[in-house]
Scaffold this active site. Structure first.
Site, PDB file in Angstrom:
ATOM      1  N   SER A   1       0.872  -1.248   0.018  1.00  0.00           N
ATOM      2  CA  SER A   1      -0.049  -0.029  -0.027  1.00  0.00           C
ATOM      3  C   SER A   1       0.803   1.161   0.027  1.00  0.00           C
ATOM      4  O   SER A   1       0.640   2.194  -0.797  1.00  0.00           O
ATOM      5  CB  SER A   1      -0.954   0.071   1.316  1.00  0.00           C
ATOM      6  OG  SER A   1      -1.845   1.084   1.206  1.00  0.00           O
TER       7      SER A   1
ATOM      8  N   ASN B   1       2.616   1.780  -3.292  1.00  0.00           N
ATOM      9  CA  ASN B   1       1.952   2.213  -4.153  1.00  0.00           C
ATOM     10  C   ASN B   1       1.756   3.760  -4.079  1.00  0.00           C
ATOM     11  O   ASN B   1       1.404   4.388  -5.068  1.00  0.00           O
ATOM     12  CB  ASN B   1       0.508   1.368  -4.279  1.00  0.00           C
ATOM     13  CG  ASN B   1       0.750   0.178  -4.610  1.00  0.00           C
ATOM     14  OD1 ASN B   1       1.501  -0.327  -5.063  1.00  0.00           O
ATOM     15  ND2 ASN B   1      -0.343  -0.724  -3.976  1.00  0.00           N
TER      16      ASN B   1
ATOM     17  N   TYR C   1      -1.685 -13.767   1.840  1.00  0.00           N
ATOM     18  CA  TYR C   1      -0.663 -13.286   2.400  1.00  0.00           C
ATOM     19  C   TYR C   1       0.647 -14.184   2.635  1.00  0.00           C
ATOM     20  O   TYR C   1       0.295 -15.318   3.541  1.00  0.00           O
ATOM     21  CB  TYR C   1      -0.523 -12.262   3.355  1.00  0.00           C
ATOM     22  CG  TYR C   1      -1.339 -10.796   3.042  1.00  0.00           C
ATOM     23  CD1 TYR C   1      -0.728  -9.849   2.389  1.00  0.00           C
ATOM     24  CD2 TYR C   1      -2.624 -10.457   3.615  1.00  0.00           C
ATOM     25  CE1 TYR C   1      -1.398  -8.847   1.992  1.00  0.00           C
ATOM     26  CE2 TYR C   1      -2.977  -9.423   3.317  1.00  0.00           C
ATOM     27  CZ  TYR C   1      -2.561  -8.486   2.582  1.00  0.00           C
ATOM     28  OH  TYR C   1      -3.391  -7.355   2.344  1.00  0.00           O
ATOM     29  N   TYR C   2       1.800 -13.916   2.421  1.00  0.00           N
ATOM     30  CA  TYR C   2       2.983 -14.841   3.180  1.00  0.00           C
ATOM     31  C   TYR C   2       3.815 -13.408   3.747  1.00  0.00           C
ATOM     32  O   TYR C   2       4.979 -13.362   3.016  1.00  0.00           O
ATOM     33  CB  TYR C   2       3.677 -15.549   2.075  1.00  0.00           C
ATOM     34  CG  TYR C   2       2.766 -17.029   1.796  1.00  0.00           C
ATOM     35  CD1 TYR C   2       2.929 -18.186   2.537  1.00  0.00           C
ATOM     36  CD2 TYR C   2       1.681 -16.987   0.909  1.00  0.00           C
ATOM     37  CE1 TYR C   2       2.437 -19.314   2.390  1.00  0.00           C
ATOM     38  CE2 TYR C   2       1.100 -18.267   0.812  1.00  0.00           C
ATOM     39  CZ  TYR C   2       1.403 -19.271   1.253  1.00  0.00           C
ATOM     40  OH  TYR C   2       0.667 -20.662   1.178  1.00  0.00           O
TER      41      TYR C   2
ATOM     42  N   ASN D   1      -7.524   1.649   5.698  1.00  0.00           N
ATOM     43  CA  ASN D   1      -6.945   0.498   5.152  1.00  0.00           C
ATOM     44  C   ASN D   1      -7.353  -0.929   6.243  1.00  0.00           C
ATOM     45  O   ASN D   1      -6.241  -1.359   6.396  1.00  0.00           O
ATOM     46  CB  ASN D   1      -5.588   0.465   4.782  1.00  0.00           C
ATOM     47  CG  ASN D   1      -5.299   0.132   3.140  1.00  0.00           C
ATOM     48  OD1 ASN D   1      -6.411  -0.213   2.574  1.00  0.00           O
ATOM     49  ND2 ASN D   1      -4.434   1.027   2.668  1.00  0.00           N
TER      50      ASN D   1
ATOM     51  N   GLY E   1     -17.737   5.993  -6.233  1.00  0.00           N
ATOM     52  CA  GLY E   1     -17.151   7.204  -6.712  1.00  0.00           C
ATOM     53  C   GLY E   1     -16.575   7.689  -5.210  1.00  0.00           C
ATOM     54  O   GLY E   1     -16.376   6.859  -4.702  1.00  0.00           O
TER      55      GLY E   1
ATOM     56  N   ASP F   1      -4.944   2.915  -2.975  1.00  0.00           N
ATOM     57  CA  ASP F   1      -3.721   3.592  -2.742  1.00  0.00           C
ATOM     58  C   ASP F   1      -3.357   4.636  -4.223  1.00  0.00           C
ATOM     59  O   ASP F   1      -2.782   5.615  -3.736  1.00  0.00           O
ATOM     60  CB  ASP F   1      -2.630   2.634  -3.068  1.00  0.00           C
ATOM     61  CG  ASP F   1      -2.549   1.424  -1.823  1.00  0.00           C
ATOM     62  OD1 ASP F   1      -3.173   1.770  -0.953  1.00  0.00           O
ATOM     63  OD2 ASP F   1      -2.279   0.313  -2.308  1.00  0.00           O
TER      64      ASP F   1
END
EC number: 2.7.1.45
Lengths: 310, 310, 310, 310, 310, 310
Positions: F35, F38, F106-107, F164, F230, F257
């Protein structure tokens, strides 16, 4: 850390995903290449700092080149964006008509890269660098590119040069010969070349004889590449031959640049020429195993690991 | 320019993108192939004009074959579209269970191509051609295909033949033997074969002995392929052995057709049999380096370049 | 856990990687498919146990099918290996000539799968299963396949059927009509069909009218698919319409099998027909978003998640 | 049919599609692997029945492993789904920095597979099996995995073991040595190892000497792999050396497991050790030609075909 | 069968396999394209015979173009190989920065195709053809190309023209305007254009108004494309508007050429302009669904099938 | 030029090449993401200078991240190489089980990136930057990462934050709530969030109400994202709603992001919040059309071009 400057045209390479004549190749893989860009990456991997003097177009391919080289650690602050011409590209046809060899098809005439000139050569960069590198390709690009090399070599502390005669880029071989001999006049510390180019330049192929003649022209150290056989290095006080490693070839393009960049970076940093050549040859053995000219360049530790393994 | 006619079934080839048993292959690459179509392309590349007599289905694969062959310069005006059956196809399993060899899995039973028959053989085409070519595969396709070969060979000026015995296509080897010997009766100018097929046909494997026996059956010139070792040519007045080129193999399928098409086109055009074999072997060395049976067929200039390079 | 048996031909699907006419498609992606195999996988994903009665060839594609279905949890102990014929295959042309639709090109004539027959139908398996499923495709495969369906339906506790009329597999539509009506005579608990097939079978398209007529033929529950609009379910005591989900279509092949397998497994397990249809429609919405007919079949929890999200 | 049990961690392998350093690899190809899973598949291909004792995560990769192994015929009824941890994975970097070799990058720390423990070892399975197999990798996974091996070996009729010392998985080599020697104490019928591991375990490399020392530790039969040179087998009454087959290497990962699984299955079934080794070496020669550790494992008939062909 | 001649530059298209800015695109897919080549293929698919007057380089890409067009049934006997310059190429960036649109990056300056000239225009071909077609792109290529169009239009029976103003190819829009109006002076039977080009040429955008003004300039029939909305046709005695088909866009390149080639071939063959436009719009709807400008061009039967399906 | 600092974990993303459940995905495409990385790239594209504070492993993936970010123009001089742990990675499953949405696996547990801590936060960098950015993800990584954010926010001139909340990374939602509210205490200039996170944090979803409550917590400007509908921006003196652009979704990962980085960079540079939001929404519309989170980020000129085109 040693600092180098290379002057030449970075290119986008479109490498055939499958071997054979290009007309039946459906997919092409994009890479960033160009002899002097490859040199810079090889030198960087070998531990040097390398600045590239070049131009790219104001287009996606130009941005691609700048981002990739910056990512690889090359100093791109002297790569100019020239909105007047596109970034040069070329295609690689692999294993046809000779298995193990590649054929290059250029779209670089009038490219942004060929418009590099003396004004792009920053004298303070040149004078602060330990050595300046260029190749016969840059001499062939354009008159302005040729003059840029002369300016850079004239102001450089030390010079290294790779003859790299590509007949397609020259009007005739005599022109190549003249242009390269002119540049050797500045005194070249490390010359990288091979029997074919030496035949054109000096009319000889034999390694010892070639070294003798290049010495007379002011060359200090000579790396003499014999392709799949190996390579010699001749220096003031000795010579050494290194067998090539026996590896499967995917695309030999870039092998010579790997040798040049790796050897120059190590040797000018004080590494023994034999060891520098060993590692440079190992680096080039990895480069020929993949598509792309510089992605498989090893760190010195990785090159060493390869030398031990085989 | 010499004009040839070939009679046989063009096929769509689905070549495994990755090596190993087909059940774990996820992707297949489509090519146009078939022994006689390959022959025609090889002959065309070698400088001849070649017409193919064949049938394809009224489907995308049939259209694929016609467009591809026409693109390659093959005369397809005698390839008929047969709406009654599909175009034949086959799969290529590579490097399993023997590295360097391929296994073919056919879906051609009852195909449009197998329905070719004597009515498809245009006598004016045959009589105007310098030679007519076919193979043991066409003889095995169907009764009508077999009769088509007899008609064409009966009316041909000259005949060339590749034994190509594929056991899977025959009820038994005796049937193959009978059918091929029947055809040799017409008198064959150039026969292309190998020890395995000759063992079946004549009970011998030795090149010299094979040539002697084939001569008695009316064969003028014999190309005797020894696979990875090389190939012999025997002709009235001489013999010559050519080593195969040492190259990495991606898929050997099509190598024999390359030898046949290239040799026949050159030799019947008056080229010396030794040189014709040299170039034909070079052509086949390029074919085995790629997937697809005919895309890597070289021009004579490219074949020459390969011979010089190795 | 409910136990089902399906009778039909599993096939290898070669799906075009790129859309458009097959002749310009260079790569194909291999999948395991076939209407009844898809049904079994869908039923398995929905929580049932499903056995497939079928034949495959003694070849890589046959082994591919058996391994894949076993991996997916389908009982393959009644899939016989028939060395006398190859495994059937088909190609999928996508988005041409109608975007959003696929065209199937079969190579299954005389395949191992079409040779399934009454002897392959194990009576003890049939009698122990909660229901037996087949489709109009199996009826069209061969006389022996047709008889196998009759044997299985004759001995089954309950029957489910998907009309699946593929005109290419029948001599004429009247033959399809006769064969399917014959089978409906056994009394079908769940019939899956659509207006096109119903027009052929009963001469009507209207959902209510179709249900009335199918009821007279002994159908208990009717799933009536309206393609991109949605689907009805009619049962003894009610009816329900479910809008299709609006999703991007990669390949619609397999959507109907997803509805059939998912609905039958849930409904026969006692799930309310409305909810069974909701989940079955969600399952089919996921199937059309990918290549391959059954890889994107969801678990009921995943189907639920989709229904909630949209 | 002989029945085997293997205890270890199945993994998802992400294999680089292109060779060279992973940072420039754009695409990865997914496979199911893991030393003991590979062993089971090899043993299954060689004609044995093999059960895997293992854990996988409650995730797509875990389901992938179970479906694939079940498809391949491995008994997965003792593979538990552990919702407390993810399925282990690893990446394969190929041909860099040493052409012909691969480097493995693991993401398996704390994985579901490493949580296997004595409770997962079903005593009735163990006591009914002809032999139990494990490797040095399983010993290194975790304390519970180590104890699981001890439980299984303690209850097994016969034991086979592959030393497989992966330095990255151990705190130090002494720990590996201790753990493996502890396990050899149970008496191992077939030990598979190589000079590098033997140097760590016993301080010797020479094959004869190694066999003598392993015998003293209770090993009955020793398979001693010399990589690209070939392999020895020593047994009570004889020894035999088998040259490796000369094949192009795509990825050597899995070659050792192929030898172990193939040899153990054949040898324990009563096949002569020489012939078992011949076939095992042929199996491993096919495995190194593809990406993926077990897809190219041949049937004994295919292995035989390879031995005859070369 | 109607016979057409088109004059323009065929090109090799390198289409981004993945969408987004080119610098992050790793793979490119090769196609044969170029506005007039696309026109010829579209016309051929619609049932006309079409000859292309053009030049290609003496290189693999030039051979690629000739083989592909010949395969597609285009008459390539007037495509000359010019060894003095390379074949032109271009790259397609898709869906960036506007989803649904493509951006073209040309490498065609000084290409063989741009060197086409009046000498390449065979008067007997022109006079025997029913109509000659060219576009604003050809006018922009070079002075010689411009003169070639004038020669061809001067000698043609009938003329069709697609304005196709590509600002990047012109020094300024006034030059484009002048060059195109010059050509309209010959009297154009079918003009294909759109509001953007018409704004440049005539200063108006409204369809009716545009038609009135083009009529005054001698245009007989006007096809007026409104992009994703649809297209008008105006002819002597009527007008008709056809909605565009709602389809997912992979690459819109080539859609206009599809409309032009399909409409011209049908309309000049006597098909009603309404029906010709319907089919032409259907053809263009298929073209935008794939990469490549002409592979998805349908046969009239396929176009009809699409019109019925939607 | 405004200077920003972001604190968080860059990751290697393995994005499924084909949609559907990961277990049937054969190929994965590698990207650099995370994140905050980005965010930095988006801010850089929008004209800011952005430094990333982070750790990566001493491995190929870590080097990949550093090279890519440096190439993109992000200042990586504060990205430390931590040899004690591997670089974190994650997989993206696309369009399953909800078309248009992605699922992340995830790893990253115990990864080098999660070991970032207060010592990595260079106070002179923080105090010289115009603003410091972080996200709820970084707070969840580890205790040391959380403390690093506190240190950075405590010393920052200005703060921007993206909530997030990834439930998988937190022990429970209360922990997420506490950690984020703690950080808001420093006073946040720009908060980026959405109704789901706001429900967790404040118990409300309504935009106006959310803004009122966030204001009380010291937030100056609020970007409130409503996904496919939006986004709102609320600032001292106004509010503005911007419709999302209607585009086809390949992978929505990274869209948030893009909004955050683009908006923050423009807005803090003095751009009107309405215009900053317009451009940020355009940027995010391009990001969702490709795989990879940041490759399709436009320049402001490209974003503008998109806004004008639609």
């Amino acid at each position: 850390m040693i600092s180098l400057v290379a002057l030449g045209e970075p290119l986008i390479q479109l490498n055939a995903v499958t071997p054979g004549p290009l007309r039946y190749v459906a997919y092409f893989e994009k890479h960033v290449a160009g002899s002097e860009a490859n040199f810079c990456i090889a030198a960087t991997m070998a531990g040097a700092r390398c600045s590239l003097i070049a131009r790219v177009g104001d287009d996606e391919f130009g941005r691609n080149i700048v981002e990739y080289l910056r990512g690889r650690g090359v100093d791109v602050s002297h790569v100019k964006v020239d909105p007047g011409a596109p970034t040069g590209i070329y295609f690689v046809q692999r294993h046809f008509p000779v298995p193990g060899r590649s054929r290059l098809i250029y779209y670089r005439k009038g490219s942004a890269g060929s418009r590099v000139g003396p004004d792009d050569v920053d004298s303070s960069l040149i004078s602060s660098a330990d050595a300046v590198h260029s190749t016969g390709i840059t001499l062939a690009l354009s008159d302005s590119a040729n003059r840029a090399v002369h300016k850079a070599f004239g102001e450089a502390k030390r010079r290294t040069f790779d003859t790299n005669i590509r007949p397609a880029l020259w009007p005739d071989l005599a022109a190549a010969r003249r242009a390269i001999l002119d540049v050797l006049n500045y005194g070249v510390d490390v010359l990288v070349t091979d029997p074919d180019d030496t035949q054109i330049l000096l009319g000889v192929r034999d390694p010892e004889e070639a070294y003798r003649k290049y010495r007379e022209l002011g060359v200090q150290t000579l790396v003499y590449k014999l392709g799949a056989e190996g390579a010699y290095v001749f220096w003031n006080g000795g010579s050494y031959f290194r067998d090539a490693l026996k590896v499967a070839v995917e695309d030999p393009t870039g092998a010579g640049d790997a040798v040049a960049g790796y050897f120059v970076a190590l040797y000018l940093s004080g590494v023994d020429p034999r060891r520098a050549l060993d590692l440079a040859v190992a680096a080039s053995a990895l480069v020929v195993g993949v598509r792309g000219d510089n992605e498989a360049l090893p760190s010195p530790r990785e090159a060493e690991e390869l030398l031990k393994a085989l």
